[in-house]
Design an enzyme around this catalytic site. Structure first.
Site, PDB file in Angstrom:
ATOM      1  N   TYR A   1       0.838  -1.203   0.000  1.00  0.00           N
ATOM      2  CA  TYR A   1       0.000   0.000   0.000  1.00  0.00           C
ATOM      3  C   TYR A   1       0.869   1.248   0.000  1.00  0.00           C
ATOM      4  O   TYR A   1       2.072   1.193   0.239  1.00  0.00           O
ATOM      5  CB  TYR A   1      -0.971  -0.013   1.185  1.00  0.00           C
ATOM      6  CG  TYR A   1      -0.353   0.378   2.509  1.00  0.00           C
ATOM      7  CD1 TYR A   1       0.447  -0.517   3.213  1.00  0.00           C
ATOM      8  CD2 TYR A   1      -0.549   1.647   3.043  1.00  0.00           C
ATOM      9  CE1 TYR A   1       1.018  -0.152   4.423  1.00  0.00           C
ATOM     10  CE2 TYR A   1       0.016   2.005   4.259  1.00  0.00           C
ATOM     11  CZ  TYR A   1       0.810   1.103   4.941  1.00  0.00           C
ATOM     12  OH  TYR A   1       1.382   1.461   6.128  1.00  0.00           O
TER      13      TYR A   1
ATOM     14  N   ARG B   1       8.408   4.348  -4.559  1.00  0.00           N
ATOM     15  CA  ARG B   1       8.468   3.425  -3.409  1.00  0.00           C
ATOM     16  C   ARG B   1       7.483   2.273  -3.603  1.00  0.00           C
ATOM     17  O   ARG B   1       7.794   1.121  -3.301  1.00  0.00           O
ATOM     18  CB  ARG B   1       8.183   4.170  -2.100  1.00  0.00           C
ATOM     19  CG  ARG B   1       8.268   3.249  -0.891  1.00  0.00           C
ATOM     20  CD  ARG B   1       8.183   3.989   0.418  1.00  0.00           C
ATOM     21  NE  ARG B   1       6.872   4.599   0.599  1.00  0.00           N
ATOM     22  CZ  ARG B   1       6.569   5.414   1.598  1.00  0.00           C
ATOM     23  NH1 ARG B   1       7.484   5.750   2.495  1.00  0.00           N
ATOM     24  NH2 ARG B   1       5.357   5.921   1.703  1.00  0.00           N
TER      25      ARG B   1
ATOM     26  N   ARG C   1      -6.041 -20.934  -2.135  1.00  0.00           N
ATOM     27  CA  ARG C   1      -5.008 -20.682  -1.129  1.00  0.00           C
ATOM     28  C   ARG C   1      -3.789 -21.597  -1.279  1.00  0.00           C
ATOM     29  O   ARG C   1      -3.935 -22.807  -1.372  1.00  0.00           O
ATOM     30  CB  ARG C   1      -5.615 -20.860   0.273  1.00  0.00           C
ATOM     31  CG  ARG C   1      -4.677 -20.455   1.395  1.00  0.00           C
ATOM     32  CD  ARG C   1      -5.343 -20.571   2.755  1.00  0.00           C
ATOM     33  NE  ARG C   1      -4.461 -20.082   3.801  1.00  0.00           N
ATOM     34  CZ  ARG C   1      -3.517 -20.825   4.385  1.00  0.00           C
ATOM     35  NH1 ARG C   1      -3.359 -22.079   4.031  1.00  0.00           N
ATOM     36  NH2 ARG C   1      -2.743 -20.302   5.315  1.00  0.00           N
TER      37      ARG C   1
ATOM     38  N   HIS D   1       0.720 -21.417  -0.200  1.00  0.00           N
ATOM     39  CA  HIS D   1       1.841 -20.593   0.256  1.00  0.00           C
ATOM     40  C   HIS D   1       2.719 -20.162  -0.908  1.00  0.00           C
ATOM     41  O   HIS D   1       3.294 -19.081  -0.885  1.00  0.00           O
ATOM     42  CB  HIS D   1       2.671 -21.325   1.317  1.00  0.00           C
ATOM     43  CG  HIS D   1       2.089 -21.194   2.685  1.00  0.00           C
ATOM     44  ND1 HIS D   1       0.936 -21.826   3.060  1.00  0.00           N
ATOM     45  CD2 HIS D   1       2.479 -20.467   3.758  1.00  0.00           C
ATOM     46  CE1 HIS D   1       0.648 -21.507   4.309  1.00  0.00           C
ATOM     47  NE2 HIS D   1       1.563 -20.680   4.752  1.00  0.00           N
TER      48      HIS D   1
ATOM     49  N   LYS E   1       6.394  -1.828   2.266  1.00  0.00           N
ATOM     50  CA  LYS E   1       5.161  -1.254   2.823  1.00  0.00           C
ATOM     51  C   LYS E   1       4.014  -2.243   2.599  1.00  0.00           C
ATOM     52  O   LYS E   1       3.132  -2.047   1.756  1.00  0.00           O
ATOM     53  CB  LYS E   1       4.882   0.118   2.169  1.00  0.00           C
ATOM     54  CG  LYS E   1       4.115   1.075   3.072  1.00  0.00           C
ATOM     55  CD  LYS E   1       4.219   2.495   2.540  1.00  0.00           C
ATOM     56  CE  LYS E   1       3.231   3.458   3.155  1.00  0.00           C
ATOM     57  NZ  LYS E   1       3.257   3.607   4.594  1.00  0.00           N
TER      58      LYS E   1
ATOM     59  N   GLU F   1      11.676   3.093  14.461  1.00  0.00           N
ATOM     60  CA  GLU F   1      10.741   4.136  13.999  1.00  0.00           C
ATOM     61  C   GLU F   1       9.461   4.014  14.808  1.00  0.00           C
ATOM     62  O   GLU F   1       9.375   3.204  15.732  1.00  0.00           O
ATOM     63  CB  GLU F   1      10.478   3.997  12.494  1.00  0.00           C
ATOM     64  CG  GLU F   1       9.916   2.641  12.097  1.00  0.00           C
ATOM     65  CD  GLU F   1       9.766   2.469  10.591  1.00  0.00           C
ATOM     66  OE1 GLU F   1       9.655   3.461   9.859  1.00  0.00           O
ATOM     67  OE2 GLU F   1       9.729   1.299  10.144  1.00  0.00           O
TER      68      GLU F   1
ATOM     69  N   LEU G   1      10.980   1.726   7.310  1.00  0.00           N
ATOM     70  CA  LEU G   1      10.431   2.132   6.013  1.00  0.00           C
ATOM     71  C   LEU G   1      11.226   3.348   5.542  1.00  0.00           C
ATOM     72  O   LEU G   1      11.572   4.217   6.356  1.00  0.00           O
ATOM     73  CB  LEU G   1       8.950   2.520   6.185  1.00  0.00           C
ATOM     74  CG  LEU G   1       8.260   2.936   4.901  1.00  0.00           C
ATOM     75  CD1 LEU G   1       7.954   1.701   4.050  1.00  0.00           C
ATOM     76  CD2 LEU G   1       6.970   3.679   5.189  1.00  0.00           C
TER      77      LEU G   1
HETATM   78  N1  PDD Z   1       2.547   5.466   7.393  1.00  0.00           N
HETATM   79  N2  PDD Z   1       7.200   4.314   9.079  1.00  0.00           N
HETATM   80  C1  PDD Z   1       6.062   3.602   9.089  1.00  0.00           C
HETATM   81  C2  PDD Z   1       6.056   2.268   9.760  1.00  0.00           C
HETATM   82  C3  PDD Z   1       4.900   4.125   8.486  1.00  0.00           C
HETATM   83  O1  PDD Z   1       3.769   3.410   8.479  1.00  0.00           O
HETATM   84  C4  PDD Z   1       4.944   5.414   7.887  1.00  0.00           C
HETATM   85  C5  PDD Z   1       3.776   6.042   7.212  1.00  0.00           C
HETATM   86  C6  PDD Z   1       6.171   6.125   7.920  1.00  0.00           C
HETATM   87  C7  PDD Z   1       6.318   7.465   7.284  1.00  0.00           C
HETATM   88  O2  PDD Z   1       6.477   7.358   5.891  1.00  0.00           O
HETATM   89  P1  PDD Z   1       5.984   8.511   4.904  1.00  0.00           P
HETATM   90  O3  PDD Z   1       6.699   9.756   5.309  1.00  0.00           O
HETATM   91  O4  PDD Z   1       6.412   8.048   3.565  1.00  0.00           O
HETATM   92  O5  PDD Z   1       4.496   8.619   5.061  1.00  0.00           O
HETATM   93  C8  PDD Z   1       7.268   5.532   8.503  1.00  0.00           C
HETATM   94  C9  PDD Z   1       1.444   5.732   6.545  1.00  0.00           C
HETATM   95  C10 PDD Z   1       1.142   7.138   6.275  1.00  0.00           C
HETATM   96  C11 PDD Z   1       0.247   4.844   6.904  1.00  0.00           C
HETATM   97  O6  PDD Z   1       0.497   3.687   7.187  1.00  0.00           O
HETATM   98  O7  PDD Z   1      -0.899   5.291   6.851  1.00  0.00           O
END
Ligand code: PDD
Length: 286
Positions: free
Chosen positions: A39, A58, A106, A108, A151, A183, A207
């Site tokens: 996402y 990304r 389904r 794996h 992500k 983070e 991330l």
């Molecule tokens: N989240 N780290 C994580 C684990 C995140 O989920 C996000 C952002 C960030 C910041 O990344 P960026 O600056 O590219 O938004 C860092 C989004 C917005 C979400 O999950 O909704």
């Protein structure tokens, strides 16, 4: 109190624009069964995307990493169409994109000849006034997998970490792996120590935040010294400022950190965070 969240008025699903209560996927969609999807969330300031190419790049990187054959840049115009259709041209908004591997019986292993499921929608978001906020946070063990650079829609560990914070009255959960901060549950993390900005280096443990990269660029332009170096929880005694960044979070200072029911940090200064916020506002709204 948890903020009220609303459904968008319309969503794009596999080529069609639909009302949310008309948009369905199969129970065999692999994002539903395995979290097998990627996402992305991109901000739109008064109708104008900020760092759209970087967000799509990304998305492409993550799809490539999990070997889903899909061209992320085919969504470039659709993102604007979502903003138009939901009449968010003059408001602050964000576009959510989700690309799942698709539907198959389904297994794996990755099935052959599978069609991606593509979901995209715009939703309003309050981006103004972030510079007036401060967040009280907790710090807990980072229980996520070893590919946090992807992500993935499989966000259970992030959801559990975030819920632990919110349920206890905190705004965010700062994650700690082997003693070092990585983070936030949904944000990138920065520390100011002896005037030098510190943030965890890129790699599999975090991330690659788009806002994080922008903050690194702003530091370079303002000649604020920055190092990509992880900060240990024991170093908090030397830390002057902490802030988190993200697409909807933008740049928010941390007022205190609680770890194992003890307050282990209280903000000492705010000057670096303030300077970064000021330039960030100009760049996003300029
Ligand atoms: N989240 N780290 C994580 C684990 C995140 O989920 C996000 C952002 C960030 C910041 O990344 P960026 O600056 O590219 O938004 C860092 C989004 C917005 C979400 O999950 O909704």
């Amino acid at each position: 109190m948890k903020p009220e969240k609303k459904y968008p008025s319309e969503v794009y699903l596999n080529g069609k624009w639909l009302k949310p209560d008309e948009a369905f996927i199969s129970v065999f969609d692999r994002a539903f069964m395995f979290g097998d999807g990627i996402y992305e969330v991109t901000p739109f300031y008064k109708g104008k995307a900020f760092k759209q190419k970087e967000h799509l790049k990304r998305l492409q990187y993550c799809l490539d990493q999990i070997q889903v054959a899909f061209d992320a840049f085919t969504l470039e115009q659709l993102m604007y169409e979502a903003i138009d259709r939901t009449k968010l041209n003059d408001a602050d908004a964000a576009v959510y994109i989700q690309v799942s591997r698709g539907v198959a019986a389904r297994s794996h292993f990755v099935p052959e000849n599978i069609q991606t499921t593509v979901l995209l929608y715009a939703f309003p978001v309050t981006l103004e006034g972030f510079e007036k906020k401060t967040w009280k946070v907790i710090a807990t063990e980072d229980k996520r997998w070893h590919r946090c650079d992807i992500k993935s829609t499989a966000l259970l560990a992030n959801v559990m970490a975030n819920e632990e914070a919110i349920a206890a009255g905190f705004a965010e959960n700062l994650l700690v792996r082997k003693g070092y901060f990585t983070e936030g549950s949904h944000s990138s993390l920065f520390f100011v120590k002896y005037g030098v900005v510190h943030t965890h280096p890129e790699g599999h443990k975090i991330l690659s935040g788009i806002t994080r990269t922008e903050v690194i660029n702003i530091c370079a332009d303002l000649k604020i010294k920055l190092v990509e170096k992880a900060v240990h929880i024991d170093e908090l005694v030397e830390v002057e400022e902490i802030f988190v960044t993200g697409t909807t979070t933008q740049i928010i200072p941390i007022s205190s950190v609680t770890h194992q029911d003890k307050k282990v940090y209280s903000a000492r200064k705010d000057s670096v965070t303030k300077k970064l916020q000021e330039v960030f506002i100009k760049r996003t709204r300029g």
